[in-house]
Design a protein around this motif. Structure first.
Motif, mmCIF file in Angstrom:
data_model
loop_
_atom_site.group_PDB
_atom_site.id
_atom_site.type_symbol
_atom_site.label_atom_id
_atom_site.label_comp_id
_atom_site.label_asym_id
_atom_site.label_seq_id
_atom_site.Cartn_x
_atom_site.Cartn_y
_atom_site.Cartn_z
ATOM 1 N N TRP A 109 1.001 -1.258 -0.055
ATOM 2 C CA TRP A 109 -0.162 0.092 -0.082
ATOM 3 C C TRP A 109 0.930 1.422 -0.073
ATOM 4 O O TRP A 109 0.840 2.218 -0.663
ATOM 5 C CB TRP A 109 -1.009 0.064 1.186
ATOM 6 N N ALA A 110 2.022 1.084 0.989
ATOM 7 C CA ALA A 110 2.986 2.336 0.869
ATOM 8 C C ALA A 110 3.306 2.747 -0.407
ATOM 9 O O ALA A 110 3.629 4.039 -0.645
ATOM 10 C CB ALA A 110 3.803 2.497 2.134
ATOM 11 N N ALA A 111 3.731 1.776 -1.291
ATOM 12 C CA ALA A 111 4.106 2.122 -2.628
ATOM 13 C C ALA A 111 3.237 2.200 -3.722
ATOM 14 O O ALA A 111 3.399 2.380 -4.770
ATOM 15 C CB ALA A 111 5.153 1.037 -2.766
ATOM 16 N N LEU A 130 -3.710 16.404 -5.020
ATOM 17 C CA LEU A 130 -3.028 16.541 -3.444
ATOM 18 C C LEU A 130 -2.678 15.025 -3.031
ATOM 19 O O LEU A 130 -3.522 14.309 -3.198
ATOM 20 C CB LEU A 130 -4.122 17.443 -2.519
ATOM 21 N N LEU A 131 -1.357 14.933 -2.309
ATOM 22 C CA LEU A 131 -0.986 13.817 -2.116
ATOM 23 C C LEU A 131 -0.655 13.881 -0.644
ATOM 24 O O LEU A 131 -0.160 14.746 -0.105
ATOM 25 C CB LEU A 131 0.016 13.172 -2.704
ATOM 26 N N SER A 164 3.728 3.331 -8.775
ATOM 27 C CA SER A 164 3.895 3.352 -7.234
ATOM 28 C C SER A 164 4.099 4.783 -6.699
ATOM 29 O O SER A 164 5.130 5.416 -7.043
ATOM 30 C CB SER A 164 5.154 2.656 -6.725
ATOM 31 N N THR A 165 3.012 5.293 -5.778
ATOM 32 C CA THR A 165 3.396 6.490 -5.186
ATOM 33 C C THR A 165 4.766 6.962 -4.593
ATOM 34 O O THR A 165 5.331 7.742 -4.700
ATOM 35 C CB THR A 165 2.150 6.855 -4.144
ATOM 36 N N LEU A 178 7.346 9.444 -5.921
ATOM 37 C CA LEU A 178 7.878 10.444 -4.899
ATOM 38 C C LEU A 178 9.495 10.354 -4.779
ATOM 39 O O LEU A 178 10.218 11.219 -4.472
ATOM 40 C CB LEU A 178 7.281 10.247 -3.481
ATOM 41 N N GLY A 179 9.919 9.305 -4.646
ATOM 42 C CA GLY A 179 11.439 8.761 -4.865
ATOM 43 C C GLY A 179 12.363 9.295 -5.631
ATOM 44 O O GLY A 179 13.232 10.216 -5.464
ATOM 45 N N VAL A 180 11.717 9.392 -6.938
ATOM 46 C CA VAL A 180 12.250 9.910 -8.148
ATOM 47 C C VAL A 180 12.084 11.411 -8.030
ATOM 48 O O VAL A 180 13.186 12.053 -8.199
ATOM 49 C CB VAL A 180 11.650 9.414 -9.449
#
Length: 428
Positions: free
Chosen positions: A13-15, A311-312, A337-338, A342-344
């Motif tokens: 879920w987190a990803a 909005l995230l 994957s959120t 976000l990481g990128v």
């Protein structure tokens, strides 16, 4: 890794929920010693270990049938012999494909590694080394060099870990195994076309257990559609040519909707009393409209002119908030994957000398396990809120149902599953 021509597979879920076109990168944010990537020649594959016998119904017979199919599709005899004669069934690939980890990783734990100071420093060093190639790709496709560097860093630790599994063997195993047979057959045929086109030979076509290849982890079908011969040597080499690596990655993102001159997004602050249920992928408007609702950038500067922005709240109402535009969604097409997108975005921001996340993550929260998410889904369903099939993955339907229940209970409707919410749902 580009999620193209996908078959479904669950990420945690987190990803976010991953629609599989690449089931796994050669590496997640890596552990252990780092190596310098080699520009030429292409990486030398690790010889496969002796394999256990394939199941009784016959990998060799399946391979013979597939050979006939590939021949009918126009693959040359020399390629068929070179690629399929040495093909082996890899039991480990099947084990990894069927694995469903019980424990999930919090988004902040993921980003701690993905955007660590060490990764940023290494990325700045490596990006400086390939700056001419990255800048050329950026000028051609409108994707900033730092974004290309961030994808490179996320996918293979800047070329240090491209994987060591023979792509033909991995895909043949997955196709024979049957769980995702149609998808794997298509990808295997695409891999044979790449060999037939002489972009790479079988021995050097290596990658992840799921068939993702090269320094930015393309699936074979993605390679055929988006790989670029930027150095003009007649081959599209995403293993050894940094010109080809950068241009191919930029080509994919540009065709996935990247808009030149726009940021991926921006960290924001929400006003008191803001309805966090508006942090939904279906709620999009330009940055000016969000500003009119009291949303401000975390830095205090004016919001960038982001169109069609969402909005995230990747860690729920207690965590940082982000306004994400079309370029964030282009990153999601690389990997749905959120956390990855976000990481990128955050790594690219840091590579360019910008700041990291300003707001604090709710590190006291423990992500629910897969079993706990399934229990939460069942409890939502019992209360009349439809999360879809209880499968232990908190996807869009589960978050929507959770928001609806939170709203009915007078709670902030952020759709973020926690142990406290699970406990409340289980109460009579």
């Amino acid at each position: 890794m580009p999620w193209l021509a996908a078959a479904p597979a669950a990420r945690r879920w987190a990803a976010g929920l991953a629609a599989l076109a690449l089931a796994a990168c050669a590496s997640q944010p890596p552990q252990g010693p780092q190596q310098q990537p080699q520009a030429q020649p292409a990486p030398t594959p690790v010889p496969p270990a002796p394999q256990a016998a394939a199941p009784a119904n016959g990998f060799a017979a399946w391979l013979a049938a597939f050979r006939a199919e590939a021949r009918a599709a126009g693959i040359g005899e020399a390629t068929l012999a070179a690629a399929l004669d040495p093909a082996q069934y890899l039991p480990r690939v099947v084990e990894l494909d069927r694995a469903q980890p019980e424990f999930t990783r919090a988004v902040w734990d993921y980003l701690d590694t993905a955007v660590s100071d060490a990764r940023v420093a290494r990325g700045q060093e490596q990006l400086a080394r390939v700056r001419p190639e990255a800048d050329a790709a950026a000028a051609r496709y409108g994707v900033p060099a730092e974004v290309l560097g961030a994808v490179w860093g996320m996918e293979s630790n800047y070329g240090a870990n491209v994987g060591d599994t023979p792509t033909v063997d991995a895909l043949a195993t997955l196709a024979f195994d049957g769980r995702r047979a149609d998808w794997a057959r298509r990808e295997l045929l695409a891999a044979l076309r790449i060999i037939d086109n002489r972009d790479i030979d079988r021995a050097h076509m290596i990658g992840s257990w799921a068939g993702a290849m090269g320094q930015t982890q393309f699936m074979p079908s993605t390679f055929l559609g988006h790989a670029v011969d930027a150095d003009g040597d007649g081959r599209r080499d995403i293993w050894g040519s940094m010109a080809d690596v950068m241009a191919s990655t930029a080509s994919f993102l540009a065709r996935s909707g990247w808009q030149a001159g726009q940021p991926w997004g921006v960290e924001v602050r929400l006003p008191p009393g803001f309805d966090v249920a508006r942090a939904d992928a279906g709620v999009r408007q330009d940055a000016a409209a969000w500003a009119a609702e009291g949303v401000q950038s975390a830095s205090g500067a004016a919001l960038p002119p982001l169109p069609d922005a969402q909005l995230l709240l990747p860690a729920g109402a207690r965590g940082p908030a982000f306004l994400a535009g079309p370029n964030f969604r282009a990153l999601l097409r690389y990997n749905n994957s959120t956390s990855y997108a976000l990481g990128v975005g955050l790594l690219a921001q840091r590579l360019a000398g910008g700041e990291g996340v300003q707001a604090a993550w709710p590190r006291d929260l423990v992500p629910l396990t897969r079993s706990q998410v399934r229990t939460l889904q069942q409890a939502l369903k019992a209360r009349g809120f439809d999360p879809g099939e209880p499968d232990g993955v908190a996807g869009a339907a589960t978050r929507r149902a959770l928001r609806d229940w939170q709203r009915s209970a007078g709670l902030p409707a952020d759709g973020f599953p926690t142990a406290d919410l699970l406990q409340r749902l289980q109460q009579p």
